[in-house]
Design a protein around this motif. Structure first.
Motif, short mmCIF file in Angstrom:
data_model
loop_
_atom_site.label_atom_id
_atom_site.label_comp_id
_atom_site.label_asym_id
_atom_site.label_seq_id
_atom_site.Cartn_x
_atom_site.Cartn_y
_atom_site.Cartn_z
N THR A 286 -10.45 6.99 6.47
CA THR A 286 -9.43 5.95 6.36
C THR A 286 -8.10 6.56 6.76
OG1 THR A 286 -10.62 4.97 4.50
CG2 THR A 286 -8.34 4.29 4.80
N SER A 287 -7.43 5.89 7.68
CA SER A 287 -6.13 6.35 8.17
C SER A 287 -5.14 5.21 8.02
CB SER A 287 -6.24 6.76 9.64
OG SER A 287 -4.98 7.04 10.17
N TYR A 288 -4.00 5.49 7.41
CA TYR A 288 -2.97 4.47 7.30
C TYR A 288 -1.60 5.14 7.25
CZ TYR A 288 -3.13 5.55 2.28
OH TYR A 288 -3.12 6.20 1.07
N ASP B 36 -7.67 9.88 4.66
CA ASP B 36 -8.57 10.05 3.53
C ASP B 36 -10.00 10.07 4.04
OD1 ASP B 36 -6.81 10.13 1.35
OD2 ASP B 36 -6.63 7.95 1.32
N TYR B 37 -10.79 11.03 3.54
CA TYR B 37 -12.20 11.14 3.89
C TYR B 37 -13.03 10.97 2.62
CZ TYR B 37 -10.52 13.05 8.29
OH TYR B 37 -9.89 13.21 9.48
N ARG B 38 -14.12 10.23 2.73
CA ARG B 38 -15.01 10.03 1.60
C ARG B 38 -16.45 10.24 2.06
NH1 ARG B 38 -11.19 10.92 -0.84
NH2 ARG B 38 -9.73 9.43 -1.68
N ASP B 39 -17.21 10.94 1.23
CA ASP B 39 -18.65 11.13 1.47
C ASP B 39 -18.93 11.74 2.84
OD1 ASP B 39 -19.11 9.88 -1.03
OD2 ASP B 39 -19.00 7.91 -0.06
N VAL B 40 -18.13 12.73 3.25
CA VAL B 40 -18.32 13.34 4.57
C VAL B 40 -19.26 14.53 4.47
CG1 VAL B 40 -16.10 12.58 5.49
CG2 VAL B 40 -16.23 14.76 4.31
N THR B 41 -19.96 14.79 5.57
CA THR B 41 -20.87 15.94 5.63
C THR B 41 -20.23 17.13 6.32
OG1 THR B 41 -21.83 15.04 7.67
CG2 THR B 41 -22.94 14.48 5.59
N ASP C 111 -8.57 15.55 3.19
CA ASP C 111 -7.49 14.58 3.04
C ASP C 111 -6.15 15.24 3.36
OD1 ASP C 111 -9.50 12.96 2.13
OD2 ASP C 111 -8.85 12.96 0.04
N THR C 112 -5.30 14.50 4.08
CA THR C 112 -3.94 14.98 4.37
C THR C 112 -2.95 13.85 4.14
OG1 THR C 112 -4.06 14.41 6.72
CG2 THR C 112 -4.73 16.65 6.10
N ARG C 113 -1.70 14.25 3.89
CA ARG C 113 -0.62 13.30 3.65
C ARG C 113 0.66 13.89 4.24
NH1 ARG C 113 0.02 9.45 -0.44
NH2 ARG C 113 2.17 8.99 -0.95
N ARG C 114 1.41 13.07 4.98
CA ARG C 114 2.67 13.51 5.57
C ARG C 114 3.74 12.47 5.24
NH1 ARG C 114 4.00 17.17 9.47
NH2 ARG C 114 1.83 17.40 10.06
N GLN C 115 4.88 12.96 4.71
CA GLN C 115 6.02 12.11 4.40
C GLN C 115 7.22 12.59 5.21
OE1 GLN C 115 5.33 13.56 0.46
NE2 GLN C 115 5.35 11.48 -0.35
N ARG C 116 7.98 11.65 5.78
CA ARG C 116 9.12 12.00 6.63
C ARG C 116 10.36 11.21 6.23
NH1 ARG C 116 4.63 10.91 9.23
NH2 ARG C 116 5.23 8.80 9.78
N LEU C 117 11.50 11.89 6.25
CA LEU C 117 12.80 11.26 6.04
C LEU C 117 13.77 11.85 7.05
CD1 LEU C 117 13.20 11.43 2.15
CD2 LEU C 117 12.79 9.38 3.52
N GLY C 118 14.67 11.02 7.56
CA GLY C 118 15.64 11.55 8.51
C GLY C 118 16.86 10.67 8.62
#
Length: 187
Positions: A18-20, A46-51, A57-64
């Protein structure tokens, strides 16, 4: 144009991905000598039930924010600052904070187009296995844009710093305005 995800080479096996994300910005003072851009963004994988154990899972937050001051009809200066936080649930439990600042000048040319230069500084703090390392380096950019009867020609040289070090790039572009559309290319 087909855009493959950054992790396309690792997308093997089974599971759910899942990518958002979102990006937002607002510009204040568009008709004033001082203009301010505010930006924010978020992207999540987000990854679920992967082989495949490499899919984490990764998360990136940006402010500028960037402030531009018009000194005259042909000259403007800018100052920008941005912050980026990257978190990964990999084995290293990677957390990366990037702070970048930049000042620049842009001058419009009498024959049409502009020339620009900027200089910045990056600080990147990376924590892996509870050990923090820091990378600091200068960033810079020189750019030229020339107006032509049927579009623009651009050229730029820039140095950018990321967690892998500093990269120096050259970029050339051409935008053609055609009777029934437009064509753009950048190398």
């Amino acid at each position: 144009v087909i855009e493959l995800p950054e992790d396309a080479d690792e997308l093997t096996g089974t599971g759910n991905r899942t990518s958002y994300g979102f990006d937002a910005g607002i510009t204040l003072g568009t008709s004033k000598p001082l203009t301010v851009d505010l930006t924010a963004g978020l992207s999540v994988l987000d990854y679920r039930d992967v082989t495949n154990a490499n899919l984490v899972d990764t998360r990136r937050q940006r402010l500028g924010t960037t402030a531009r001051l018009r000194f005259s009809d042909i000259l403007q200066g800018s100052f920008g600052i941005s912050y980026d936080r990257f978190d990964s649930e990999d084995a290293e439990n990677t957390q990366r904070d990037t702070l970048e600042t930049e000042v620049g000048l842009e001058r419009e040319l009498a024959q049409g187009g502009s020339v620009s230069a900027s200089l910045g500084y990056s600080t990147i703090d990376t924590e892996e296995f509870c050990v923090t390392t820091q990378t600091n380096d200068l960033n810079g950019r020189l750019g030229l844009s020339l107006d032509r009867p049927n579009g623009t020609v651009t050229a730029a040289a820039f140095a950018d710093t990321d967690q892998d070090g500093t990269r120096v790039n050259l970029e050339f572009g051409r935008n053609l305005e055609l009777p029934n559309g437009a064509l753009s290319a950048t190398l």
